[in-house]
Write an enzyme that holds these catalytic residues in place. Structure first.
Site, PDB file in Angstrom:
ATOM      1  N   HIS A 172     -10.883 -10.741  11.365  1.00 39.91           N
ATOM      2  CA  HIS A 172     -11.291 -10.471   9.978  1.00 39.91           C
ATOM      3  C   HIS A 172     -10.078  -9.998   9.172  1.00 39.91           C
ATOM      4  O   HIS A 172      -9.808 -10.503   8.084  1.00 39.91           O
ATOM      5  CB  HIS A 172     -12.403  -9.415   9.948  1.00 39.91           C
ATOM      6  CG  HIS A 172     -12.596  -8.749   8.622  1.00 39.91           C
ATOM      7  ND1 HIS A 172     -13.136  -9.387   7.531  1.00 39.91           N
ATOM      8  CD2 HIS A 172     -12.293  -7.493   8.199  1.00 39.91           C
ATOM      9  CE1 HIS A 172     -13.171  -8.564   6.501  1.00 39.91           C
ATOM     10  NE2 HIS A 172     -12.658  -7.404   6.868  1.00 39.91           N
ATOM     11  N   HIS A 175       3.784   7.176   7.758  1.00 43.83           N
ATOM     12  CA  HIS A 175       2.541   7.911   7.451  1.00 43.83           C
ATOM     13  C   HIS A 175       1.330   7.232   8.105  1.00 43.83           C
ATOM     14  O   HIS A 175       0.244   7.799   8.094  1.00 43.83           O
ATOM     15  CB  HIS A 175       2.331   8.095   5.942  1.00 43.83           C
ATOM     16  CG  HIS A 175       2.083   6.842   5.176  1.00 43.83           C
ATOM     17  ND1 HIS A 175       2.452   6.691   3.870  1.00 43.83           N
ATOM     18  CD2 HIS A 175       1.517   5.672   5.529  1.00 43.83           C
ATOM     19  CE1 HIS A 175       2.111   5.482   3.455  1.00 43.83           C
ATOM     20  NE2 HIS A 175       1.541   4.846   4.448  1.00 43.83           N
ATOM     21  N   THR A 188       2.190   5.132  -9.426  1.00 40.85           N
ATOM     22  CA  THR A 188       0.846   4.549  -9.455  1.00 40.85           C
ATOM     23  C   THR A 188       0.036   5.185 -10.574  1.00 40.85           C
ATOM     24  O   THR A 188      -0.696   4.503 -11.297  1.00 40.85           O
ATOM     25  CB  THR A 188       0.137   4.746  -8.105  1.00 40.85           C
ATOM     26  OG1 THR A 188       1.035   4.375  -7.065  1.00 40.85           O
ATOM     27  CG2 THR A 188      -1.106   3.895  -8.009  1.00 40.85           C
ATOM     28  N   LYS A 221       0.881   3.732 -13.887  1.00 41.94           N
ATOM     29  CA  LYS A 221       0.195   2.454 -14.141  1.00 41.94           C
ATOM     30  C   LYS A 221      -1.219   2.675 -14.656  1.00 41.94           C
ATOM     31  O   LYS A 221      -1.628   2.097 -15.669  1.00 41.94           O
ATOM     32  CB  LYS A 221       0.153   1.623 -12.859  1.00 41.94           C
ATOM     33  CG  LYS A 221       1.518   1.092 -12.492  1.00 41.94           C
ATOM     34  CD  LYS A 221       1.420  -0.041 -11.508  1.00 41.94           C
ATOM     35  CE  LYS A 221       2.662  -0.895 -11.539  1.00 41.94           C
ATOM     36  NZ  LYS A 221       2.724  -1.809 -12.659  1.00 41.94           N
TER      37      LYS A 221
END
Ligand SMILES: [Cu+2]
Lengths: 278, 526
Positions: B78, B303, B329, B332
């Protein structure tokens, strides 16, 4: 202690809230949060988790409010006329600097907690944990006690493909073993962890301990449990077909009871281990 | 989707070939873009069917449908299919269609390479899927392919690895093409900082791909030699280190996350200004934020590995560097919000998907910040909380970005408006079911449910049942997308050149459907 109580209350509140919303009386089934746990480390990690959570909630409320306000106030269908501005240095500096400050405020307690967890000095006893496909082995270093811990037979029967047995009939489906790890309360216990085959991970949520068991390498860590009891967890690193079927169960005894238990094991250890090894 | 373009060839002396050979031999960026998009849509259903096998098994505790080994093959395939077969090809399809039209170029710079990059994909995908039928089954170690577990795969291992090599070759060639096109074929006056944000995000994505796909190829080749040629890169018994593979994998894998999300950022940055009828707020700072994210993506990889037993200094470094990603981020998200601020908003289907992206990607960003905190990650790691986190970033993030782009540019591609009512129905079904599927996974993860297990303790049963209902709802809702696309290709209200009244950019200056060859004479950009 009182702070612990408060956390429990909050936990119960959230659980009850969700449960009542969905109309299910079985509270345990609707647990929505991390356990506070029974070690100082787990309580600190819980606090850290809730701190970040609430910081995120506050930021989310502000940012999402601004977005929703835009969606409501500036609709073309209500005759909104578009402005033409395309940048604002002030705004951009503001929303770069504020997140920096928030991140620093979060990084400080996070780093402190990390340093505390990493401190393996002054431990009182050592246990060696070895992962196997698909069971755990526990050795009490220097005590001549060692045994394997397998998924309990009843769970093992129920979990077979189309066994037809209802898992809800079991008390601790998939979270029960034939022989739990037994440790004393109020004792700083060092664990050494490795694997005999593939990578596993030993995870007990109530201790906030999760550490990879890596073949050929030995990792170490520690925990100190404040409350006697039985605590359950699972292998957390995909280790093959029965990864979901090698639970971790730790029985924490008061110190004196543990001493007695350990004395009872010594000598009989080899026999016990042979009997339970599959 | 571009099949209809064959009818509108007045000026052109070399239109497309007829029949199947058109698609096999094509060097036209629009045809190849279509091929990529159709392939990605097909793979969405293949990978989606696998996720429904997973969710069916997890609907209740106990094993009802599949054995645990096949379950693990499903989780592995998947992910591999969705990442390498669906979302990456989808965005390459958008790049093929739109980058030349947005920079005023007649085609991609290297058209034959372009044909080759696409046509590797069906073979690589088939090879990967065929491993499910091999002796011992497909790879069952998760898409992360960690040794030593992955070395227990049966006959499938070398085929799966070769398939990853092929997919990597395809991505690298596609990226080279995109970079060369953007660097050399911009219309006069189209300076770098005038480029639309979709072009910018793809330029940066292409560099990321060229940097990290070879690292993955090297890593899986080392797996291959460990498995079949007696080396011990990752086998402790021979002096190797299993964790070394994890470092290599995530040095690829973390930039890969941004390879997947940056083009979606680009699409959202086109859609929101159009339907806000206002220019993108802080175009240049969006470019710098994208570049910063790309740079940071190279120094945060471990991480993913906080529990492997890193030294304290390493954990601190990777925690702090990861937290830094929240800054660009955030820029944005704030800039998109500021774009809508005092705009004139309307809510056509592309905008609805972009708005869902804005809200739900932000939720994925918050949980991302949480998992960055190393001590707390000892609890989150390898639990369903992580599954919830990355699915929020990938499904209502990257996938909704792609769907928004598809609705946004469908009229340009086909010359017809899609059915807006059905589009909105598709949106609402998707938005509701995606949350029903993934939100409860936060809860079971926090409560202690590990990921990648075929069966679970009974206290996780209720939320898992909800999640499974959501997944089936989401999966079947996507059939509506296919219906809307087919309907739109076959006919519908004629679309104008500009299509959307707020749309700006070179692609909206050519007729709809876009002629087979556009910008043979470069436009002049002021
Ligand atoms: Cu395991």
């Amino acid at each position: 202690m009182s702070t612990n109580l408060r956390k429990h209350d909050f936990n119960t509140f959230l659980t009850a809230l969700v449960a009542s919303l969905l109309g299910n009386p079985a509270q345990a089934a609707w647990e929505v949060n991390m356990p506070v746990g029974v070690t100082d480390a787990s309580a600190k990690i819980f606090d850290l988790h809730m701190l970040i959570f609430w910081v995120c909630v506050v930021i989310a409320v502000i940012v999402f409010s601004a977005m929703i306000y835009c969606l409501v106030a500036f609709r073309k269908s209500k005759g909104a006329v578009p402005a033409t501005f395309s940048h604002s240095t002030t705004a951009e500096i503001v929303w770069t600097v504020i997140p920096v400050l928030i991140l620093v405020a979060m990084a400080v307690p996070a780093a402190q907690t990390l340093v505390e967890i990493d401190d393996t000095r002054d431990t009182e006893m050592t246990i060696k944990i070895t992962g196997y496909q698909w069971k755990w082995q526990y050795e009490y270093v220097g005590e001549d006690v060692s045994f394997y811990s397998n998924l309990a037979a009843s769970s093992n029967e129920t979990r077979q493909l189309r066994s037809g047995i209802d898992p809800f009939q079991e008390d601790n489906y998939l979270l029960d073993v034939d022989r739990p790890l037994v440790v004393p309360a109020d004792t700083k216990i060092r664990y050494l962890i490795t694997s005999n085959d593939v990578i596993h991970a030993w995870w007990v949520p109530d201790f906030a301990v999760k550490k990879d068991a890596i073949p050929g390498f030995i990792n170490e860590g520690w925990f100190r449990v404040n409350e006697p009891g039985v605590y359950r967890g699972q292998c957390a690193e995909l280790c093959g077909k029965d990864h979901g079927f090698m639970p971790v169960v730790v029985e924490v005894l008061p110190r004196e009871e543990f001493t007695a238990w350990l004395a009872g094991q010594q000598g009989g250890a080899a026999v016990a281990s042979a009997a339970t090894a599959r | 989707m571009s099949a209809t373009t064959t009818h509108d060839e007045h000026h052109d002396d070399h239109g497309p070939a007829k029949g199947i050979m058109r698609w096999i031999t094509t060097t036209n960026h629009k045809d190849i873009g279509t091929l990529y998009l159709v392939f990605a849509l097909a793979m969405l259903f293949v990978g989606g069917a696998m996720s429904l096998v997973i969710r069916a098994e997890l609907f209740q505790p106990g094993l009802q449908f599949v054995n645990p080994d096949f379950f693990n093959q499903m989780t592995t395939m998947h992910a591999l299919i969705m990442v390498f077969g669906m979302i990456m090809p989808a965005f390459v399809g958008f790049a093929n269609w739109m980058v030349p039209m947005m920079i005023g170029a007649p085609d991609m710079a290297l058209p034959r390479l372009n044909n080759w990059s696409f046509w590797i994909l069906p073979f690589a995908g088939t090879l990967l899927l065929s491993t499910l039928f091999m002796d011992g089954g497909g790879p069952a170690s998760g898409w992360t392919l960690y040794p030593p577990l992955v070395l227990q795969t049966g006959n499938a291992l070398p085929f799966a690895i070769f398939s990853v090599h092929l997919l990597g070759v395809s991505s690298i060639m596609g990226s080279i093409n995109i970079i060369v096109t953007i660097m050399n074929m911009r219309a006069p006056g189209m300076t770098l900082l005038k480029m639309p944000l979709f072009v910018w995000t793809w330029l940066i994505t292409a560099y990321l791909l060229i940097a990290v796909m070879p690292v993955l190829a090297g890593g899986v080749t080392m797996l291959l030699t460990d498995g079949f040629f007696g080396t011990s890169f990752f086998q402790a018994a021979g002096g190797g280190d299993p964790v070394l593979f994890q470092h290599i994998f995530w040095f690829f894998g973390h930039p890969e996350v941004y390879i997947i999300i940056l083009p979606a950022f680009g699409i959202i940055s086109q859609v929101i200004p159009t339907f806000s009828r206002k220019p993108l707020f802080g175009h240049d700072s969006m470019v710098y934020a994208t570049a910063s994210i790309a740079f940071l993506s190279f120094i945060v990889w471990a991480h993913h590995m906080f529990t492997v037993g890193m030294p304290l200094a390493g954990q601190l470094f990777f925690m702090l560097s990861t937290m830094l990603i929240a800054i660009p981020t955030g820029v944005k998200v704030f800039n998109w919000t500021a774009t809508m601020w005092r705009g004139s908003l309307s809510f056509e289907t592309p905008m609805l998907f972009a708005l869902a992206f804005l809200f739900l990607f932000t939720i994925g960003g918050f949980s991302g910040l949480m998992v960055a905190i190393a001590p707390a990650d000892f609890q989150y790691h390898d639990s369903y909380f992580v599954v919830a986190h990355f699915h929020y970033v990938l499904v209502p993030g990257a996938l909704f970005g792609a769907i928004a782009g598809a609705y946004y540019w469908l009229p340009k591609w086909t010359g017809h408006m899609y059915n807006e009512t059905l589009g909105k129905v598709h949106f609402w079904l998707s938005a509701i079911f995606v949350n029903l599927t993934f939100f409860p996974q936060h809860f079971v993860g926090l409560a202690g449910m590990p990921r990648r297990i075929p069966d679970y303790a009974t206290q996780f049963a209720d939320f898992n049942a909800i999640s499974s209902v959501g997944a089936f709802g989401f999966g079947f809702s996507q059939l509506l997308l296919v219906y809307v696309v087919i309907q739109c290709v076959r006919g519908g209200e004629k679309a104008s050149a500009q299509v959307w009244d707020g749309a700006e950019g070179l692609e909206w200056t050519v007729p709809s459907p876009a002629p087979y060859h556009t910008f043979e004479e470069p436009p002049l950009v002021r």
